[in-house]
Design a protein around this motif. Structure first.
Motif, short mmCIF file in Angstrom:
data_model
loop_
_atom_site.label_atom_id
_atom_site.label_comp_id
_atom_site.label_asym_id
_atom_site.label_seq_id
_atom_site.Cartn_x
_atom_site.Cartn_y
_atom_site.Cartn_z
N ILE A 1 0.86 -1.24 -0.06
CA ILE A 1 0.19 -0.17 -0.16
C ILE A 1 1.13 0.80 -0.04
O ILE A 1 0.58 2.08 -0.52
N ASP A 2 2.11 1.05 0.58
CA ASP A 2 2.75 2.39 0.21
C ASP A 2 3.63 2.76 -0.84
O ASP A 2 3.44 3.54 -1.63
N LYS B 1 0.56 4.08 -2.41
CA LYS B 1 0.19 5.89 -1.88
C LYS B 1 0.84 6.79 -2.85
O LYS B 1 0.73 7.63 -3.46
N SER C 1 -6.55 -8.10 0.79
CA SER C 1 -7.34 -7.03 2.15
C SER C 1 -6.66 -8.65 3.09
O SER C 1 -6.01 -7.93 4.62
N THR D 1 -5.26 -5.23 5.84
CA THR D 1 -5.41 -3.90 5.55
C THR D 1 -6.64 -3.65 5.37
O THR D 1 -6.89 -4.40 3.77
N HIS E 1 -10.69 -0.52 2.71
CA HIS E 1 -11.26 1.43 2.13
C HIS E 1 -10.16 2.08 3.01
O HIS E 1 -9.47 2.98 2.07
N GLU E 2 -8.07 1.66 2.67
CA GLU E 2 -7.48 2.35 3.27
C GLU E 2 -6.68 2.11 1.80
O GLU E 2 -6.39 2.92 1.10
N TYR E 3 -7.26 0.29 0.79
CA TYR E 3 -6.48 0.85 -0.85
C TYR E 3 -7.79 1.80 -1.26
O TYR E 3 -7.17 2.37 -2.08
N GLN F 1 -9.43 4.83 -0.57
CA GLN F 1 -8.83 6.01 -0.89
C GLN F 1 -7.63 6.51 -2.10
O GLN F 1 -7.94 7.57 -2.02
N TYR F 2 -7.05 5.66 -3.00
CA TYR F 2 -6.28 5.71 -3.42
C TYR F 2 -6.79 5.69 -4.62
O TYR F 2 -6.04 5.60 -6.10
#
Length: 384
Positions: free
Chosen positions: A160-161, A164, A188, A193, A196-198, A200-201
C-alpha cells in the motif's frame, strides 16, 4: 463455512479444481439463500438485495456508490471508460496486467485509448517506473489520463505504501487512478489492511465476487455517485443490464461474509504446497503471497502433463501442457487433504524420476523466464 454441503455433485466425485479460483462450485446453502432473495428489476434499480450489496461493498471500500456487474472484465472496462472522455488519451498499466492482456483489447475498443505498458523490474511497478512512462506530449502523444494498477497481480501483493506513492505521482500530473482489484480481497486479508485504506487512493475500483470470494458470478465497480450513475448508463449500452438478479446478490453477500474470512487459510495451504514442491526441486517462479503458485518443473525431469495425469487419479485438476511451467490456484474449496494428496503425488513422481537416473541440470543452465514470460507461459491465455 464448509467447502461443500455435499461430497458429491450430481452423483459424480468432487473435483478439486486448481486451475483458477473462479472454479468454485455453488453450494446447496447458496441455493437455499437464493430462494429467499428479492425479485425486483435491477435495470430499474428496484431490487433491494442488489441495492444492499452495492451499498455494502461501496462502504467497505470507502466510496459513495457501487454497481453490480456480470464480470470483472465488464467492471474494469466500465471503470476505465468512465474516467476517459476524449481521445487522444492513454492508460498506463503493468505489462502483465489483466486489462492489457486478457480483456480482448477492450480499452482500445470501448474507450479509444492507447495502452502504455510498464515493464516493471520487480513483482510490481514502482512510482519511479510509472513516472518515467507518463506521456505529457500535447503535440504528438496520447496523453496519460489514467493509471491502472492490479492488486493482487499473479497472486503477488502490491504494498500500500507503493500505491500511495503512485497515487501522489498521478495527482501531481492530474491523472485518474483505477484499480483492477479482482483479488483485492486476498491482499486485504493477507496484510490485514482494510479495503477502505486501499480504496482511498483510487477513483474507480473493480472488485470481483467470484475470484476468491466464491460467489457464482459477478463483480463490482466502485466510485462516486456521479461516476456510478454514468457507469450504469454505459453498462446498459454495452448490453450488461440484467433483470432479476437479487438471487446472485444475496449469494455474493453470503460469500463475502463467510468465505472472505477464510482466505488466509487458503494462503497458508498455498505456501505449504509451494514449500513442499520447492523441496523436491521444483522452481517457484513468483513469491507465493496469496493463493497462486507459479512453478517450473524442468529441474525435476517432469513435464506438467505427467503431473496433471497423476493428480487426476486423486480427483485434482490442474492445466495440462507438454511444457514445464504451470499456474496452480487455490480457493476455499481446496481442502488440506487435497493438498496432502498433491504433495504425495509430486513426491512419488520426482522420486521415481530420480530412481530412473535423472540428474538435474546445473542451475545456471536452467532457463528462467522473466516475470512477463512467466505470466504468459505458465497458464493458458484464456484463464483468469
Amino acid at each position: 463455512m464448509s467447502p461443500l454441503s455435499t461430497d458429491r455433485i450430481n452423483d459424480a466425485p468432487f473435483i478439486y479444481d486448481m486451475t483458477s479460483d473462479t472454479a468454485t462450485i455453488p453450494t446447496d446453502e447458496m441455493f437455499d439463500i437464493m430462494k429467499a432473495a428479492t425479485r425486483g428489476d435491477d435495470v430499474y434499480q428496484t431490487d433491494n438485495d442488489v441495492k444492499e450489496l452495492e451499498n455494502y461493498v461501496a462502504q467497505l471500500l470507502g466510496h459513495e456508490a457501487a454497481l453490480f456487474c456480470t464480470s470483472g472484465t465488464l467492471s474494469n472496462q466500465l471503470g476505465l471508460r468512465c474516467l476517459l472522455f476524449q481521445p487522444p488519451h492513454s492508460v498506463l498499466c503493468d505489462s502483465r496486467s489483466h486489462v492489457f492482456n486478457y480483456e480482448c483489447g477492450g480499452i482500445a475498443y470501448h474507450s479509444q485509448a492507447n495502452v502504455v505498458p510498464v515493464f516493471a523490474k520487480g513483482n510490481y511497478m514502482t512510482a519511479q517506473e510509472v513516472e518515467g512512462r507518463i506521456n505529457k506530449d500535447t503535440l504528438c502523444g496520447a496523453i496519460t489520463k489514467v493509471i491502472s494498477l492490479e492488486n493482487t497481480l499473479n497472486g503477488t501483493i502490491m504494498p500500500i505504501d507503493e500505491i500511495k506513492k503512485i497515487h501522489d505521482v498521478a495527482r501531481a500530473n492530474n491523472i485518474k487512478m483505477h484499480m483492477d482489484g479482482a483479488r483485492l480481497w486476498n491482499a486485504s486479508e493477507e496484510t490485514k489492511t482494510p479495503l477502505h485504506e486501499y480504496g482511498q487512493y483510487f477513483d474507480t475500483i473493480s472488485i470481483c465476487l467470484s475470484k476468491g470470494v466464491g460467489a457464482p458470478v459477478g463483480s463490482m465497480l466502485v466510485g462516486s455517485k456521479e461516476l456510478i450513475t454514468r457507469a450504469r448508463h454505459i453498462r446498459k449500452l454495452m448490453g450488461g443490464g440484467w433483470r432479476q438478479v437479487g438471487m446472485l446478490a444475496v449469494a455474493a453477500r453470503h460469500c463475502i461474509n463467510n468465505v472472505v474470512p477464510t482466505l488466509r487459510d487458503t494462503h497458508v495451504l498455498a505456501k505449504k504446497l509451494a514449500h513442499h514442491l520447492e523441496s523436491l526441486g521444483v522452481q517457484i517462479l513468483l513469491p507465493v503471497d496469496t493463493n497462486m503458485i507459479f512453478i517450473d518443473t524442468s529441474r525435476t525431469g517432469l513435464v506438467i502433463s505427467d503431473l496433471s495425469e497423476a493428480l487426476k487419479r486423486k480427483n485434482i485438476k490442474i492445466f495440462s501442457s507438454p511444457g514445464t511451467t504451470a499456474r496452480i490456484v487455490l480457493h476455499y474449496q481446496i481442502t488440506p487433504e487435497a493438498i496432502e494428496d498433491f504433495m504425495q503425488v509430486a513426491s512419488d513422481l520426482v522420486h521415481a524420476k530420480q530412481k530412473s537416473g535423472f540428474v538435474p541440470p546445473p542451475l545456471e543452465n536452467t532457463a528462467v523466464d522473466t516475470l512477463q514470460q512467466t505470466a504468459e507461459s505458465a497458464y493458458p491465455s484464456t484463464t483468469v
